[in-house]
Design an enzyme around this catalytic site. Structure first.
Site, PDB file in Angstrom:
ATOM      1  N   HIS A 148       1.731 -10.369   7.646  1.00 46.36           N
ATOM      2  CA  HIS A 148      -0.072 -10.158   7.735  1.00 46.36           C
ATOM      3  C   HIS A 148      -0.054  -8.947   8.595  1.00 46.36           C
ATOM      4  O   HIS A 148      -0.107  -7.906   7.739  1.00 46.36           O
ATOM      5  CB  HIS A 148      -0.459 -11.444   8.540  1.00 46.36           C
ATOM      6  CG  HIS A 148      -2.013 -11.562   8.550  1.00 46.36           C
ATOM      7  ND1 HIS A 148      -2.789 -10.648   8.116  1.00 46.36           N
ATOM      8  CD2 HIS A 148      -2.534 -12.895   8.550  1.00 46.36           C
ATOM      9  CE1 HIS A 148      -3.778 -11.222   8.249  1.00 46.36           C
ATOM     10  NE2 HIS A 148      -3.732 -12.699   8.360  1.00 46.36           N
ATOM     11  N   HIS A 175      -1.894  -7.537  -3.305  1.00 46.60           N
ATOM     12  CA  HIS A 175      -2.739  -8.294  -2.280  1.00 46.60           C
ATOM     13  C   HIS A 175      -2.899  -9.747  -3.098  1.00 46.60           C
ATOM     14  O   HIS A 175      -3.172  -9.761  -4.332  1.00 46.60           O
ATOM     15  CB  HIS A 175      -4.158  -7.651  -2.220  1.00 46.60           C
ATOM     16  CG  HIS A 175      -4.759  -7.991  -1.106  1.00 46.60           C
ATOM     17  ND1 HIS A 175      -5.783  -9.192  -1.163  1.00 46.60           N
ATOM     18  CD2 HIS A 175      -4.841  -7.697   0.356  1.00 46.60           C
ATOM     19  CE1 HIS A 175      -6.286  -9.413   0.181  1.00 46.60           C
ATOM     20  NE2 HIS A 175      -5.869  -8.613   0.990  1.00 46.60           N
ATOM     21  N   ASP A 220      -2.848  -1.976   4.014  1.00 50.36           N
ATOM     22  CA  ASP A 220      -1.731  -1.953   5.177  1.00 50.36           C
ATOM     23  C   ASP A 220      -0.916  -0.566   4.674  1.00 50.36           C
ATOM     24  O   ASP A 220      -0.299  -0.031   5.950  1.00 50.36           O
ATOM     25  CB  ASP A 220      -0.753  -3.296   4.978  1.00 50.36           C
ATOM     26  CG  ASP A 220      -1.459  -4.515   5.440  1.00 50.36           C
ATOM     27  OD1 ASP A 220      -2.259  -4.135   6.454  1.00 50.36           O
ATOM     28  OD2 ASP A 220      -1.239  -5.441   4.717  1.00 50.36           O
TER      29      ASP A 220
END
Lengths: 400, 374
Positions: B229, B268, B322
């Site tokens: 995460h 994702h 990210d």
């Protein structure tokens, strides 16, 4: 694909196997949802059966000390099956009570009036900074020192009790059980074996109880592959809610001022007549008596008697009887927190400390379930349903 | 007594509660097939173009953009809370500096939580007084945690700076220039909310127990810390940093593609098309890298992205947020181990919005577990 009838009374508490995806009924608060399959414990609230790793709770309560129950829950093996393995587990647990001095000093720097559950959370978080380095957290080798955490939480709770009572840091010792050491820290005297057994019993009974909110929070956090200290901080955060953590405190506030069984009956009738809530009654799952209560009621009778406080037990019984006369027909029964709070009180704890004390017991079940979830990890990532504003554009001038 | 009445419906869901609808929401709309992310109806691209982080935080929490007076009052309230309890900073002396920055930040928050006003009040009114304090304390504590990594003392807040610029100034010890401040602010805006991801779900469970908003945020932070995460931006950056140049990136990617490797910074669970946040952030990252003589890093990223997306886009795998945020944080001077912190700081906004939305009618979240008898 199997479809499960999961309305609370029909929840399939035990199955031979569970196949994903499942179809089930879903209610508010995820009632009826099957979040996971487990081999840690069996809970069937409709029959009142509770078993850790297949062994009925009544038998565990009679035969197991907390350290043994923790071993059973986490490893799935009875201590008697492999004495050496259990002894190694127990020794490691006892050695782990030795906390980094900085973590203790940090807890001791907090104001004595701070709620002990907040102190405990800060202490566990600080411990995590000592136990896990920045390197660990991304190395992929997750340092699951779960055994340590149970002992560390027990030691922290002892330090918190001492800090609140204005007593110096507790000496570290390895020769005794966690329950013995915790009682000693709490009361500053050599606890007798009968009291140690009571604390062991309380921890054993609190060790695991289905997917309650603190346990489920920890599982969600663990599923993201967070380090164990984050799990416990998150679990303790869920425990902080007044609905869960505050129950013991409310029980003591309601019961301790009562002087006689007659006064207790009158007071209960008064509270119920005015629509008030009785602390220590009612459970989301149980609409029949909680099996753990039977054990604790007996324990309170014995402990009150040997302390020449038999009247406390009589008052508690009077509260229960009067409450049940009115509430039992509605399916509301006394819950574990009622007798447990009075036992914690007799052992020397005040109300705010109670959730910290039972958290020690719960560490065992929580870590067992996290451990189990990590064998085959899958991120908990449900959905929400958007029912909000339709797409729109910013006002021309922007929002400034 | 039946504990629950009310509406029940049949749902089909997988392990990890995949596809289970937990609750209705008015906070964010995410369309993973079209690559759309909207806060309270506004596309994130427009918010990134025109708004401050403070305005977006207000929007996410309250449902509407602030008017002039509301904006002034909210900004004032945020500024009022820029000084967390001294005890939280004093604790740094007892925390090893090789701990993970997010864990240091967590510990400072747990200590600050021992010194909050109306600590045990959890009525709706008290809960609504908390977001400004949590956001501003979080920023100051997070900045302190980052400075602790280098053994440096925390710095006082800069009243004249906005939320994002002040955080950077407090964390880095120098005032960011306009480009830096805006790039960072935009990264906070596009990460301020993202539906019921695992961390928001953890926060929601905690708030459903009747706990205070700060406790919910701490649970969210726990979930976010995991490598699945919040730690993902650090992993993605460290991976990219190992690649020397575009050619190396392409060779490495081809080699790994053959091994069905899961590339950090790609893919994702929801977006099966280009991530809208990546499209917003890329120009900012490119510009920051160029002005800091780090163009090579940009070209390496672009080459890796082209190679991976070229092979995997038909499977719905694209660069994710990210992978790009590190290319903004790095030229600003933040160490990679601290990357999860600004992400956490931004998304606390969304967690709090979900919690405050759930509170009025929410039941305690307690699903069941089935005992397996095999």
């Amino acid at each position: 694909m199997p479809t499960y009838r999961t309305l609370t009374s029909n929840f399939p508490w035990a199955l031979d196997r569970l196949e994903w995806p499942v179809t089930s009924e879903v209610g508010p608060g995820l009632a009826g949802v099957i979040a996971t399959g487990t081999r840690v414990s069996w809970l069937d609230p409709s029959s009142g059966a509770l078993a850790y790793r297949g062994i009925p709770i009544e038998r565990i309560a009679g035969e197991y000390e907390f350290e043994e129950a923790a071993h059973l829950l986490i490893t799935g093996r009875r201590p008697a099956e492999d004495r050496d393995a259990f002894n190694a587990f127990r020794d490691r647990l006892r050695r782990s009570r030795d906390l980094p001095p900085d973590a203790v000093a940090l807890v001791r720097s907090l104001h004595r009036e701070v709620h002990p559950t907040r102190m405990l959370r800060a202490g566990v978080s600080a411990l995590g900074c000592h136990e896990m380095t920045a390197e660990d957290e991304l190395s992929g080798a997750r340092h699951w020192r779960e055994l340590r955490i149970i002992a560390q939480v027990a030691a922290l709770v002892g330090e918190i009790a001492r800090h609140r009572n204005n007593r110096p840091k507790h000496m570290f010792e390895t020769g005794h059980s966690l329950a013995h050491c915790t009682l000693r820290a709490l009361r500053d005297d050599e606890p007798d074996t009968r009291d140690v057994r009571t604390l062991d019993l309380l921890w054993v009974l609190y060790a695991d109880h289905g997917l309650d909110a603190p346990t489920f929070t920890s599982m969600v956090v663990a599923s993201c592959l967070a380090d164990p200290y984050y799990n416990i901080v998150a679990g303790l955060s869920a425990l902080r809610g007044p609905l869960l953590g505050g129950a013991g405190e409310r029980v003591l506030a309601q019961v301790l001022p009562l002087r006689t069984p007659e006064q207790a009956r009158l007071r209960v009738a008064e509270i119920l007549a005015s629509g008030g809530r009785l602390a220590g009654f009612g459970h989301r799952l149980y609409h029949i008596p909680d099996p753990r209560v039977v054990v604790l009621r007996k324990e309170l009778a014995a402990q009150a008697r040997r302390r020449n406080r038999a009247e406390l037990f009589d008052i508690a019984r009077a509260v229960e009887d009067e409450a049940l006369r009115q509430l039992a027909p509605k399916g509301i029964h006394v819950n574990i927190n009622f007798y447990a709070a009075l036992l914690f009180h007799l052992l020397g704890a005040d109300g705010p400390l109670i959730p910290c004390l039972y958290a020690v017991g719960r560490m065992a079940g929580l870590l067992a379930r996290v451990h189990e979830a990590l064998e085959n990890p899958r991120l908990f990532r449900p959905l929400d349903r958007y029912v909000g504003h339709r797409e729109r554009s910013l006002p021309r001038e922007g929002a400034r | 007594m039946r504990a629950y009445t009310g509406h029940y419906e049949l749902q089909t869901y997988g392990r990890g509660l995949e596809n289970l609808v937990v609750t209705d929401t008015r906070v964010a709309e995410i369309d993973g097939n079209r690559g759309r992310l909207l806060y309270r109806g506004y596309p994130v691209e427009q918010l990134a173009e025109a708004c401050s982080f403070e305005e977006v935080a207000y929007l996410v929490l309250h449902g509407e953009l602030p008017g002039r007076d509301e904006a002034a009052a909210w900004t004032e309230e945020l500024k009022r809370w820029r000084k967390p309890p001294a005890e939280a900073f004093a604790a740094l002396a007892r925390i090893p500096s090789n701990a993970h920055p997010l864990a240091i930040y967590r510990t400072m928050l747990t200590i600050a939580a021992c010194h909050i006003p109306e600590a045990e009040r959890t009525d709706l009114e008290a809960q609504w007084r908390r977001p400004a304090r949590i956001l501003s304390w979080s920023a100051a504590l997070a900045a302190g945690a980052i400075r602790h990594l280098h053994g440096e003392q925390p710095l006082p807040a800069r009243d004249e700076l906005g939320f994002a610029a002040n955080f950077l100034a407090q964390a880095l010890g120098r005032e960011p220039d306009e480009d830096q401040a805006r790039a960072f602010e935009v990264s906070m805006i596009v990460q301020a909310e993202h539906g019921l991801h695992a961390a928001a779900f953890a926060a929601l469970i905690v708030i459903s127990t009747g706990a205070d908003l700060g406790s919910a945020v701490l649970a969210g932070m726990g979930a976010l810390s995991g490598i699945r995460h919040g730690g993902a931006n650090q992993l993605a950056f460290e991976n990219l940093a190992r690649l020397h140049d575009p050619g190396h990136a392409r060779r490495w990617a081809r080699e790994k593609l053959a091994q069905r490797y899961r590339f950090p910074g790609f893919g994702h669970r929801i977006y099966k098309c280009p991530d809208p946040r990546v499209r917003v952030l890329e120009p900012y990252a490119k510009r920051l890298l160029e002005t800091n003589d780090l163009s090579d890093r940009w070209h390496t990223y672009a080459a890796l992205r082209e190679e991976v997306e070229g092979a995997l886009s038909e499977k719905g795998i694209y660069a994710n947020v990210d992978g790009i945020t590190g290319l903004i944080y790095h030229p600003l001077g933040l160490p990679a181990s601290a990357f999860p912190i600004p992400f956490c700081l931004a998304i606390e906004t969304g967690w709090m919005a979900h919690c405050l939305e759930y509170l009025p009618s929410g039941k305690m979240i307690e699903p069941g577990a089935v005992c397996l008898l095999d």
